[in-house]
Design an enzyme around this catalytic site. Sequence first.
Site, short mmCIF file in Angstrom:
data_model
loop_
_atom_site.label_atom_id
_atom_site.label_comp_id
_atom_site.label_asym_id
_atom_site.label_seq_id
_atom_site.Cartn_x
_atom_site.Cartn_y
_atom_site.Cartn_z
N GLU A 90 -28.73 1.61 46.69
CA GLU A 90 -29.20 0.72 45.63
C GLU A 90 -30.70 0.53 45.68
O GLU A 90 -31.31 0.67 46.73
CB GLU A 90 -28.64 -0.68 45.79
N CYS A 103 -37.73 -2.98 45.49
CA CYS A 103 -37.02 -3.13 46.76
C CYS A 103 -36.20 -1.86 46.95
O CYS A 103 -35.28 -1.59 46.17
CB CYS A 103 -36.12 -4.37 46.67
N CYS A 110 -25.45 0.51 56.19
CA CYS A 110 -26.22 -0.07 57.30
C CYS A 110 -25.29 -0.30 58.48
O CYS A 110 -24.13 -0.67 58.31
CB CYS A 110 -26.85 -1.39 56.87
N CYS A 114 -24.52 -7.39 59.70
CA CYS A 114 -24.81 -8.83 59.56
C CYS A 114 -23.69 -9.48 58.75
O CYS A 114 -23.24 -8.93 57.73
CB CYS A 114 -26.17 -9.05 58.90
N CYS A 117 -23.97 -10.17 54.86
CA CYS A 117 -24.55 -9.10 54.04
C CYS A 117 -23.47 -8.12 53.55
O CYS A 117 -22.67 -7.62 54.36
CB CYS A 117 -25.59 -8.35 54.87
N CYS A 331 -27.64 -7.90 48.47
CA CYS A 331 -27.56 -6.59 49.12
C CYS A 331 -26.16 -5.99 49.08
O CYS A 331 -25.21 -6.61 49.50
CB CYS A 331 -27.95 -6.73 50.58
N1 SAH Z 1 -32.22 -4.38 57.76
C1 SAH Z 1 -33.43 -5.01 57.33
C2 SAH Z 1 -33.77 -4.79 55.86
C3 SAH Z 1 -32.67 -4.82 54.85
S1 SAH Z 1 -31.93 -6.40 54.52
C4 SAH Z 1 -33.42 -6.47 57.66
O1 SAH Z 1 -32.42 -6.95 58.21
O2 SAH Z 1 -34.43 -7.13 57.47
C5 SAH Z 1 -33.19 -7.24 53.62
C6 SAH Z 1 -33.04 -8.75 53.62
O3 SAH Z 1 -31.93 -9.16 52.82
C7 SAH Z 1 -32.79 -9.32 55.02
O4 SAH Z 1 -33.59 -10.41 55.29
C8 SAH Z 1 -31.34 -9.70 54.90
O5 SAH Z 1 -31.01 -10.65 55.87
C9 SAH Z 1 -31.24 -10.19 53.48
N2 SAH Z 1 -29.87 -10.37 52.99
C10 SAH Z 1 -28.76 -9.71 53.36
N3 SAH Z 1 -27.66 -10.21 52.75
C11 SAH Z 1 -28.08 -11.22 51.98
C12 SAH Z 1 -27.42 -12.16 51.12
N4 SAH Z 1 -26.10 -12.14 50.95
N5 SAH Z 1 -28.18 -13.08 50.48
C13 SAH Z 1 -29.53 -13.10 50.64
N6 SAH Z 1 -30.19 -12.26 51.44
C14 SAH Z 1 -29.49 -11.33 52.12
#
Ligand code: SAH
Length: 339
Positions: A90, A103, A110, A114, A117, A331
């Site tokens: 995406e 972005c 990934c 997390c 996410c 994401c």
């Molecule tokens: N792996 C890297 C970059 C990709 S994620 C990282 O962790 O920084 C980019 C950002 O989106 C990160 O800060 C992540 O925590 C955030 N993110 C992921 N899921 C999300 C959600 N459901 N709502 C808001 N931000 C989210």
Amino acid sequence: MAEIKAYSLDELGQLFKDKGLPQFRAKQVYQWLYQKGACSYDEMTNLPKNLRATLAEELPLLPAAVIDRQVSSDGTRKYVIQFTDGTATEMVAIPSQDRLTVCFSTQVGCAMACSFCATGHEGFTRNLLPGEMVEQVLIAQHDMGRRVTNLVAMGQGEPFLNYDNVRKALTILNSEQGLNIAARKITVSTCGVFAGIQKFAQEPEQFTLAVSLHSAIQKTRDELMPKVANQPLAELHEVLCQYQAISKRRITFEYLMISNMNDDERNLDALVDFCDGLSCHVNLIPLNEIDDSPFKPASHHRVERFIERLQGSGTEATLRQSRGGDIAGACGQLKNKTL
Ligand code: SAH
């Protein structure tokens, strides 16, 4: 020999040299690729026909396709991009009056898992090639009909687990021979891969580092970000101090505001302490709710409290404006809905 999107500008030059081709030919090719966004060698009309045929055979140029495109009422556009191997990722284009931010993704899926996410739930498929990252930016630029001014590597993937390809992409994006986007306007976001941060500190360009912190309490962070659970926060702090000593750059912390998870006073105390001694900016992020997730966004009141306390302690803190909420802005969401 790999497909052409695997190579950096320097490598491409070397490759042409090895083939006994003049350097200006390499230059022509990467201008076609990374300035004009050519999707096939046939478009490269200032190259001799036989050279185009040889290149197509030896360094295949495989264009990605937009398989879904959503336009938000606020102008944000979100794309699902599919590569010729069938994998998809995406990308989001976020316009405002004076800038166009893209972005982009650095991996398909990934591995970091997390818990909040959508991409983390999807798992890891593969690393993206440098040209596949640049291609996302070119697609956005073309579709939006204006120049991309700002970039964030905050799409799918953990950039520092694909360091070399990300580094090559950054050169193409930053270079005058490529997209010519200022290094200061390019941000790479990591969940905190130490080796990557240490390498990034050595890069001569003024790229910006963003670190997804989400909690400065070990137990809470470990729960939210299981794959970095083995990394002590004290060590992350130390690595960031070293990064700052070398790079002299301000660090951005991303901090998702999740109700009853990381938005209480204990977490706020820990965050204020963590920021102490670092030149940083805390970007508080409203949680984008994803399907089947127990996490809820923190209240407006808690966000205000965090901003006030952080600012009072001398750390700049802002709430990230949520964009594209009506088009599955979070994401991994749109892709999972499309496929
Ligand atoms: N792996 C890297 C970059 C990709 S994620 C990282 O962790 O920084 C980019 C950002 O989106 C990160 O800060 C992540 O925590 C955030 N993110 C992921 N899921 C999300 C959600 N459901 N709502 C808001 N931000 C989210």
